[in-house]
Design a protein around this motif. Sequence first.
Motif, PDB file in Angstrom:
ATOM      1  N   GLY A 120       0.306  -1.145   0.280  1.00  0.00           N
ATOM      2  CA  GLY A 120       0.045   0.004   0.074  1.00  0.00           C
ATOM      3  C   GLY A 120       0.395   1.272   0.089  1.00  0.00           C
ATOM      4  N   GLN A 121       1.683   1.431   0.738  1.00  0.00           N
ATOM      5  CA  GLN A 121       2.723   2.537   0.589  1.00  0.00           C
ATOM      6  C   GLN A 121       3.233   2.731  -0.606  1.00  0.00           C
ATOM      7  N   THR A 122       3.970   1.362  -1.686  1.00  0.00           N
ATOM      8  CA  THR A 122       3.928   1.350  -3.039  1.00  0.00           C
ATOM      9  C   THR A 122       3.621   2.781  -3.537  1.00  0.00           C
ATOM     10  N   LEU A 123       2.478   1.773  -3.153  1.00  0.00           N
ATOM     11  CA  LEU A 123       1.738   2.469  -4.550  1.00  0.00           C
ATOM     12  C   LEU A 123       0.896   3.351  -4.286  1.00  0.00           C
ATOM     13  N   PHE A 124       0.985   3.948  -2.599  1.00  0.00           N
ATOM     14  CA  PHE A 124       0.557   5.613  -2.517  1.00  0.00           C
ATOM     15  C   PHE A 124       1.173   6.553  -2.578  1.00  0.00           C
ATOM     16  N   GLY A 125       2.187   6.297  -2.711  1.00  0.00           N
ATOM     17  CA  GLY A 125       3.932   7.432  -4.028  1.00  0.00           C
ATOM     18  C   GLY A 125       3.522   7.213  -5.154  1.00  0.00           C
ATOM     19  N   TYR A 126       3.663   5.849  -5.925  1.00  0.00           N
ATOM     20  CA  TYR A 126       3.280   6.421  -7.061  1.00  0.00           C
ATOM     21  C   TYR A 126       2.379   6.996  -7.679  1.00  0.00           C
ATOM     22  N   MET A 127       0.842   6.763  -6.502  1.00  0.00           N
ATOM     23  CA  MET A 127       0.039   7.580  -7.317  1.00  0.00           C
ATOM     24  C   MET A 127      -0.382   9.081  -6.495  1.00  0.00           C
ATOM     25  N   SER A 128       0.459   9.363  -5.561  1.00  0.00           N
ATOM     26  CA  SER A 128      -0.184  10.423  -4.733  1.00  0.00           C
ATOM     27  C   SER A 128       1.330  11.605  -5.508  1.00  0.00           C
ATOM     28  N   SER A 129       2.227  11.194  -5.638  1.00  0.00           N
ATOM     29  CA  SER A 129       3.140  11.992  -6.923  1.00  0.00           C
ATOM     30  C   SER A 129       4.726  11.241  -7.286  1.00  0.00           C
ATOM     31  N   LEU A 130       3.698  10.182  -7.679  1.00  0.00           N
ATOM     32  CA  LEU A 130       4.796   9.428  -9.627  1.00  0.00           C
ATOM     33  C   LEU A 130       5.668   8.753  -8.111  1.00  0.00           C
ATOM     34  N   THR A 131       5.821   8.660  -6.257  1.00  0.00           N
ATOM     35  CA  THR A 131       7.475   8.423  -5.929  1.00  0.00           C
ATOM     36  C   THR A 131       7.879   6.720  -6.189  1.00  0.00           C
ATOM     37  N   LYS A 132       8.715   6.681  -6.060  1.00  0.00           N
ATOM     38  CA  LYS A 132       9.455   5.044  -5.795  1.00  0.00           C
ATOM     39  C   LYS A 132       9.499   5.067  -4.573  1.00  0.00           C
ATOM     40  N   TYR A 133       8.302   3.845  -4.180  1.00  0.00           N
ATOM     41  CA  TYR A 133       8.952   4.119  -2.738  1.00  0.00           C
ATOM     42  C   TYR A 133      10.098   1.890  -2.803  1.00  0.00           C
ATOM     43  N   SER A 134      10.522   1.840  -1.562  1.00  0.00           N
ATOM     44  CA  SER A 134      11.465   0.915  -1.723  1.00  0.00           C
ATOM     45  C   SER A 134      10.461  -0.612  -1.412  1.00  0.00           C
ATOM     46  N   PHE A 135       9.674  -1.530  -1.918  1.00  0.00           N
ATOM     47  CA  PHE A 135       8.923  -2.282  -0.987  1.00  0.00           C
ATOM     48  C   PHE A 135       9.805  -2.518   0.483  1.00  0.00           C
ATOM     49  N   VAL A 136      11.022  -3.502  -0.141  1.00  0.00           N
ATOM     50  CA  VAL A 136      11.936  -3.467   1.098  1.00  0.00           C
ATOM     51  C   VAL A 136      11.848  -2.815   2.539  1.00  0.00           C
ATOM     52  N   GLY A 137      11.925  -1.951   1.964  1.00  0.00           N
ATOM     53  CA  GLY A 137      12.371  -0.299   3.134  1.00  0.00           C
ATOM     54  C   GLY A 137      11.164  -0.132   3.098  1.00  0.00           C
ATOM     55  N   SER A 138       9.979  -0.617   3.046  1.00  0.00           N
ATOM     56  CA  SER A 138       8.993  -0.230   3.596  1.00  0.00           C
ATOM     57  C   SER A 138       8.220  -1.296   3.856  1.00  0.00           C
ATOM     58  N   TYR A 139       8.696  -2.278   4.277  1.00  0.00           N
ATOM     59  CA  TYR A 139       9.103  -3.378   4.325  1.00  0.00           C
ATOM     60  C   TYR A 139       9.132  -3.205   5.952  1.00  0.00           C
ATOM     61  N   MET A 140       9.916  -2.697   5.681  1.00  0.00           N
ATOM     62  CA  MET A 140      11.192  -2.531   7.136  1.00  0.00           C
ATOM     63  C   MET A 140      10.463  -1.418   8.692  1.00  0.00           C
ATOM     64  N   ARG A 141      10.420  -0.614   7.528  1.00  0.00           N
ATOM     65  CA  ARG A 141       9.524   0.851   8.503  1.00  0.00           C
ATOM     66  C   ARG A 141       8.422   0.110   8.629  1.00  0.00           C
ATOM     67  N   TYR A 142       7.356  -0.061   7.826  1.00  0.00           N
ATOM     68  CA  TYR A 142       6.251  -0.770   8.807  1.00  0.00           C
ATOM     69  C   TYR A 142       6.153  -2.153   9.679  1.00  0.00           C
ATOM     70  N   PHE A 143       7.076  -2.702   9.712  1.00  0.00           N
ATOM     71  CA  PHE A 143       7.321  -3.983  10.149  1.00  0.00           C
ATOM     72  C   PHE A 143       6.579  -4.530  11.543  1.00  0.00           C
ATOM     73  N   ALA A 144       6.809  -3.330  12.306  1.00  0.00           N
ATOM     74  CA  ALA A 144       6.208  -3.422  13.881  1.00  0.00           C
ATOM     75  C   ALA A 144       4.089  -3.007  13.468  1.00  0.00           C
ATOM     76  N   ARG A 145       4.238  -2.155  12.716  1.00  0.00           N
ATOM     77  CA  ARG A 145       2.655  -1.468  12.732  1.00  0.00           C
ATOM     78  C   ARG A 145       1.677  -2.615  11.293  1.00  0.00           C
ATOM     79  N   SER A 146       2.564  -3.695  10.835  1.00  0.00           N
ATOM     80  CA  SER A 146       1.824  -4.010   9.853  1.00  0.00           C
ATOM     81  C   SER A 146       1.831  -5.533  10.682  1.00  0.00           C
ATOM     82  N   ALA A 147       2.901  -6.344  11.197  1.00  0.00           N
ATOM     83  CA  ALA A 147       2.705  -7.418  12.309  1.00  0.00           C
ATOM     84  C   ALA A 147       1.348  -6.892  13.205  1.00  0.00           C
ATOM     85  N   ARG A 148       1.275  -5.836  13.716  1.00  0.00           N
ATOM     86  CA  ARG A 148      -0.214  -5.365  14.754  1.00  0.00           C
ATOM     87  C   ARG A 148      -1.752  -5.818  13.391  1.00  0.00           C
TER      88      ARG A 148
END
Length: 312
Positions: A120-148
């Motif tokens: 979702g973060q990867t798609l959010f970056g592209y849809m909002s501003s054509l920003t390419k977010y790293s999937f692995v980077g987003s995975y690590m950054r969101y891991f605690a929230r993703s786990a809950r």
Amino acid sequence: MMFKNSTKLLIANFSLVWKLILYYIIVCGIVIGLIAPFFGTIADQLNTTGALSEFGSLLTNFNVSVNPFQLLVNMNEVVVEFLDLFVEFWQVNPGAAFYICFVLLYVFPFLIGLADLPVGQTLFGYMSSLTKYSFVGSYMRYFARSARYSLFKSLIMLPVNLLIVVAIVFTLRLNSVGGILIYFMPFILVAVLVALVALKKTFFAGWMPAIVVYDYNMFKGFRKGFKAVVRRFFKVFSTAICIMLLAVAFNYLFGTFAFPIIIPVFVAMFYVFEMVMFYGSQGMRYYVDLDTILSPKRLEENDSFREVKDLI
């Protein structure tokens, strides 16, 4: 429009599919490792009854070249055989049976669900501003929230998924009725599968986007996402049905050996569809591709005063 924009966004972000395939391979490896200590016991029971060879034959013959009525008969036989084996295995090895069910029905969906927010973060970056977010980077950054989020989501989805499985099993059992019903069984089975999965996807379609877009916690995100779905329920549901019908058609056309590619493609399609639905429901502008910005109607143009009074 929702389906067309979802397709365009999927094509523009198709690299996400390859990342999901790699992630699912890793998850499957973890799950296989967790169940590996019981492989000997499971294999002995499957080989004794011949269920393993029947299941293998069903998988290799699942494609458009096979008579669909005979395919349903084979599926029904395999399902009945596995249900009998499951009951017997549970009686003989209740501890192992409980562990395997826990891993397959809860741990596996939990691990799969850890990818929801990073995607979702990867798609959010592209849809909002054509920003390419790293999937692995987003995975690590969101891991605690993703786990809950995934722990809670997997708990909610468990009875829903079991209900869908039970409905499919009972639908397959209609084969035993015979008569004229047998000629409608392929259409009945597809209709039940498509309708139930589309309903599940529809009701929860706004959950992940609300968390990602508005940075809500999972409970507030669920409420916000559900409101977004209700605002255009029939359009969301009909689009989910179209995606499911395409998924069934492609899987049946290309057969079992194409599952590892086709299934992640449609999983990614549903991720994109959820984001498109949420952006459209909120009246938020977003990029469809490098040259196209879509501007949906504003929220206040779609809803009553009571629904938007807090925005004024």
